[in-house]
Scaffold this motif. Structure first.
Motif, PDB file in Angstrom:
ATOM      1  N   ASP A   1       0.163   4.298   2.451  1.00  0.00           N
ATOM      2  CA  ASP A   1       0.482   4.451   3.734  1.00  0.00           C
ATOM      3  C   ASP A   1       1.874   4.536   4.078  1.00  0.00           C
ATOM      4  OD1 ASP A   1      -2.030   3.484   4.562  1.00  0.00           O
ATOM      5  OD2 ASP A   1      -1.638   1.342   4.707  1.00  0.00           O
TER       6      ASP A   1
ATOM      7  N   ARG B   1       0.868  -1.324  -0.172  1.00  0.00           N
ATOM      8  CA  ARG B   1      -0.038  -0.042   0.025  1.00  0.00           C
ATOM      9  C   ARG B   1       1.027   1.194   0.073  1.00  0.00           C
ATOM     10  NH1 ARG B   1      -5.527  -1.116   3.363  1.00  0.00           N
ATOM     11  NH2 ARG B   1      -6.160  -2.931   2.285  1.00  0.00           N
TER      12      ARG B   1
ATOM     13  N   HIS C   1       1.379   0.706  10.420  1.00  0.00           N
ATOM     14  CA  HIS C   1       1.333   0.609   8.997  1.00  0.00           C
ATOM     15  C   HIS C   1       2.547   0.457   8.233  1.00  0.00           C
ATOM     16  CE1 HIS C   1      -2.323   3.098   9.870  1.00  0.00           C
ATOM     17  NE2 HIS C   1      -2.815   2.451   8.646  1.00  0.00           N
TER      18      HIS C   1
END
Ligand code: ATP
Ligand code: MG
Ligand code: MG
Ligand code: MG
Length: 480
Positions: A70, A67, A80
């Motif tokens: 993030d 991701r 994260h």
């Protein structure tokens, strides 16, 4: 419990319940909307969309996820990673809400001797979608969670869809209360650090129209076959079961921090007030792992798309290591540690190690050639801006840092923000666009020259004939 074991237990739990174990898809699975796979369901999309018939009614996987959204959170929040493993169970028209809730509850609360994770049921909280009292009822009945530990959330938080008309549905998220020393009382709607989200259950039941229920619009219909899509964060469960403070200190990530301490001479958590150093250690550990996984799946550093993400991650590591005091290249060591810790679950990190190491080290070497001079240019530009009582670093400086010294723009933005400045991004983008136009014009004229030559040769081969090359070449030139 080690991360490999957490992963294995998840798969075993669902295989025992009749699910087919499906291997992780590549991070680079083709999907027009995604740079990288970011959830377990991505490889099953054609089944959820009804484009293909699933070969099994239920499946389970541990999907590699990246991701990039993030990235700014890394090292600053406790939870994260840019790369993480999402464990999931999927039902294609088979079991629905009650099945999904029962499975999840059994796995998290069964004792470790019985193959579960052994979480204390009294510390579990859940959220449900505001229009989904059915989920709340099941949580109470099946899991015995009291109403006080079930919180309602609106569509923004607890409704899932693909951003376009098609399947959608409410979510229910599972949280673990880490205790008062981690934050405020009051459940996940009050504090998501104390109440750590570990698992998201998506109940795909609606046909979403042009307007999304995420924004409060009602769905336009019901799906003929209801599906289940869930995602549990393996690293987050590891954080809890290993009793560490954050995902960067779990068994598969922490060894890179230890190596970074060795290479930089600085200590992680040396005191309470060196927070900046600690963030850098975590960034290094997180990004080293993500970079290795991306290279393993075939990404090479580059100036756009996936390659740019990798370049940004690798250069961020190099800079963080330098700021911590490293004076020599760090990639060979970091890649080695990642490979050693992760290979049990991802053998490609070991079998393909020499290539992974070469790509990472090559990028480091390229950046090290310009990092020091670029940093000096940056420092003097910052001093100049500040001496004039201003707060914005010019687009020209950002462009030079990018173009001549290989500083990805995000890195410049980050460095500027550390120095208390912003950057004239619009100015930077204008200069980038101008450069792109120049490059295009150059390429077009090169191609034209090349084409002229080819036409000329063909004419020579063919002998005297009517010459049409110019019109054809012109139309080609327009296309370029
Ligand atoms: P958060 O609100 O904490 O950012 P999320 O709601 O964005 O998480 P989901 O999209 O619901 O996450 O993903 C399913 C699960 O994957 C989450 O419950 C969490 O356990 C895990 N997860 C999500 N993002 C990350 C991440 N960046 N690093 C590690 N685990 C993650
Ligand atoms: Mg998130
Ligand atoms: Mg969330
Ligand atoms: Mg979630």
């Amino acid at each position: 419990m080690q991360t490999h074991e957490i992963r294995r237990r998840f798969l075993d739990h669902f295989v025992k319940a009749g699910h087919v174990e499906v291997p992780s898809a590549s991070l680079l699975l083709d999907d027009p909307n995604l740079l990288f796979v970011n959830a377990g369901m991505v490889q099953f999309k054609p089944y959820f969309l009804g484009q293909q018939t699933p070969p099994y009614p239920t499946a389970t996987s541990v999907q590699k996820c990246v991701r990039t959204g993030d990235i700014e959170e890394v090292g600053k929040t406790t939870r994260h990673n840019t790369f993480f493993q999402m464990a999931g169970n999927f039902s294609f028209g088979d079991y629905f809400k009650e099945g999904a809730i029962t499975h999840a509850w059994t796995l998290i609360t069964a004792s470790q001797d019985e193959g579960g994770y052994g979480f204390d049921p009294a510390r579990i909280w859940v959220t449900v979608y505001q229009d989904d009292p059915e989920a709340a009822e099941i949580w109470q009945r099946v899991a015995g969670i009291p109403a006080e530990r079930i919180q309602y959330r609106d569509g923004k938080d607890n409704y899932w869809d693909m951003g376009v008309p098609g399947p959608g549905g409410p979510c229910s998220e599972i949280y673990f209360d880490r205790g008062p020393e981690y934050g405020k009382e009051g459940g996940p709607v009050v504090d998501e650090d104390r109440y750590l989200e570990i698992w998201n259950l998506v109940f795909m039941q609606d046909e979403r129209g042009e307007l999304s229920p995420k924004a409060g619009h009602p769905p336009v219909g019901e799906l003929p076959k209801k599906n289940i899509d869930t995602g549990m964060g393996v690293e987050r469960v590891a954080l809890l079961l290993q009793g560490v403070d954050n995902v960067y200190e779990t068994d598969l990530v922490r060894p890179v921090i230890t190596k970074a301490e060795e290479l930089t001479g600085r200590r992680y958590h040396a005191s309470d007030d060196n927070h900046e150093d600690d963030v850098r250690f975590r960034v290094i550990a997180d990004h080293a792992r993500t970079s290795a996984m991306l290279i393993a799946d075939g990404v090479n550093p580059g100036n756009d798309g996936r390659g740019y993400v990798l370049r940004r991650l690798l250069r961020r590591i190099v800079r963080a290591a330098r700021l911590l005091g490293a004076s020599k290249p760090v990639m060979p060591e970091f890649m080695k540690v990642v490979s050693e810790t992760m290979a049990e679950s991802y053998p490609e990190l070991s079998t393909d190690f020499s290539r992974i190491e070469r790509v990472a080290s090559g990028e480091e070497a390229a950046f090290l050639r310009t990092l020091d001079t670029g940093s000096r240019l940056f420092e003097s530009a910052v001093a100049d801006v500040k001496s004039h009582g201003q707060t914005v670093l010019g687009g020209t400086e950002a462009f030079t840092l990018h173009d001549t010294y290989g500083f990805p723009i995000d890195l410049t933005l980050e460095m500027a923000s550390e120095a208390g400045l912003s950057v004239d991004e619009a100015g930077f983008r204008t200069l980038m666009a101008e450069q792109r136009d120049r490059a295009k014009a150059d390429a077009a004229s090169r191609k034209q020259a090349h084409a002229d030559e080819a036409v000329y040769r063909e004419l020579l081969d063919r002998g005297p004939t009517e010459f049409t090359g110019y019109t054809e070449l012109n139309s080609e030139a327009k296309v370029i």
